[in-house]
Design a protein around this motif. Structure first.
Motif, PDB file in Angstrom:
ATOM      1  N   ALA A 143      -3.665   1.606   7.291  1.00 46.22           N
ATOM      2  CA  ALA A 143      -3.928   0.425   6.464  1.00 46.22           C
ATOM      3  C   ALA A 143      -3.703   0.707   4.981  1.00 46.22           C
ATOM      4  O   ALA A 143      -4.036   1.780   4.491  1.00 46.22           O
ATOM      5  CB  ALA A 143      -5.361  -0.040   6.683  1.00 46.22           C
ATOM      6  N   VAL A 150      -9.415  -2.969   5.520  1.00 41.73           N
ATOM      7  CA  VAL A 150      -8.690  -3.561   6.649  1.00 41.73           C
ATOM      8  C   VAL A 150      -8.358  -2.524   7.723  1.00 41.73           C
ATOM      9  O   VAL A 150      -7.721  -2.840   8.716  1.00 41.73           O
ATOM     10  CB  VAL A 150      -7.396  -4.300   6.201  1.00 41.73           C
ATOM     11  N   TYR A 205     -12.371   2.197   8.431  1.00 41.21           N
ATOM     12  CA  TYR A 205     -12.923   1.089   7.644  1.00 41.21           C
ATOM     13  C   TYR A 205     -13.940   1.570   6.606  1.00 41.21           C
ATOM     14  O   TYR A 205     -14.777   2.438   6.874  1.00 41.21           O
ATOM     15  CB  TYR A 205     -13.604   0.060   8.553  1.00 41.21           C
ATOM     16  N   ARG A 247      -7.539  -9.301   1.171  1.00 41.09           N
ATOM     17  CA  ARG A 247      -7.874  -8.651   2.438  1.00 41.09           C
ATOM     18  C   ARG A 247      -7.127  -9.293   3.607  1.00 41.09           C
ATOM     19  O   ARG A 247      -6.623  -8.601   4.486  1.00 41.09           O
ATOM     20  CB  ARG A 247      -9.388  -8.712   2.686  1.00 41.09           C
ATOM     21  N   ARG A 255      -4.559  -7.254   5.843  1.00 42.92           N
ATOM     22  CA  ARG A 255      -4.855  -7.116   7.276  1.00 42.92           C
ATOM     23  C   ARG A 255      -3.604  -7.431   8.104  1.00 42.92           C
ATOM     24  O   ARG A 255      -3.300  -6.734   9.068  1.00 42.92           O
ATOM     25  CB  ARG A 255      -6.024  -8.034   7.678  1.00 42.92           C
ATOM     26  N   ASP A 312      -1.723  -4.845  10.496  1.00 41.65           N
ATOM     27  CA  ASP A 312      -1.442  -5.159  11.902  1.00 41.65           C
ATOM     28  C   ASP A 312       0.039  -4.986  12.223  1.00 41.65           C
ATOM     29  O   ASP A 312       0.395  -4.462  13.279  1.00 41.65           O
ATOM     30  CB  ASP A 312      -1.904  -6.575  12.247  1.00 41.65           C
TER      31      ASP A 312
END
Length: 146
Positions: free
Chosen positions: A87, A92, A97, A112, A116, A120
């Protein structure tokens, strides 16, 4: 951005993925094929060994080989082992985390949400690309059918 350590790890694993799984390669052979610093590569291979991606044997006839089939080792696994989170922001990350100190409301944070989606997309590509797939993607169509 990938660290040099991670890039070398991927290069070494690709060399091993091209070999017969029973064939052990010396660190010096891998280093020479990819023009990598041998001392640094030794430390990288030890770390990959500790994490179950390569196996090693000492002594005469020793060396390194993949510990499991190349289709079961993904770029995502290697990067997480060598560099940590995929990330771009800790808030994210799935595996690493950490809440942002300056963020008042994570659910409403536009930054964010975008990061994110970036995380992904990166994870989908890297976790969906095994060493074997990377080898196959690099072959010409005639090589694949042969």
């Amino acid at each position: 951005m990938l660290s040099q350590k991670c890039k070398y790890a991927l290069q070494a694993l690709m060399v091993l993925a091209r070999e017969n799984s029973d064939q052990l390669l010396l660190v010096s052979e891998i280093a020479e094929r990819e023009n990598l610093p041998k001392k640094f590569l030794e430390a990288i291979l030890l770390e990959l060994n500790r994490n179950g991606l390569v196996r090693s044997r000492r002594g005469r006839g020793g060396g390194y080989a993949l510990a499991k089939p190349a289709d079961l080792i993904t770029f995502g696994q290697v990067i997480r082992i060598m560099d940590g989170a995929l990330a771009p922001l800790a808030c994210v990350s799935v595996n690493y985390y950490r809440r942002c100190d300056e963020c008042r409301d994570e659910q409403a944070c536009e930054i964010r949400r975008v990061m994110r989606r970036v995380r992904d997309a990166i994870a989908n590509e890297l976790d969906g690309t095994s060493l074997a797939k990377a080898l196959a993607d690099g072959k010409l169509p005639a090589e694949i059918s042969a």
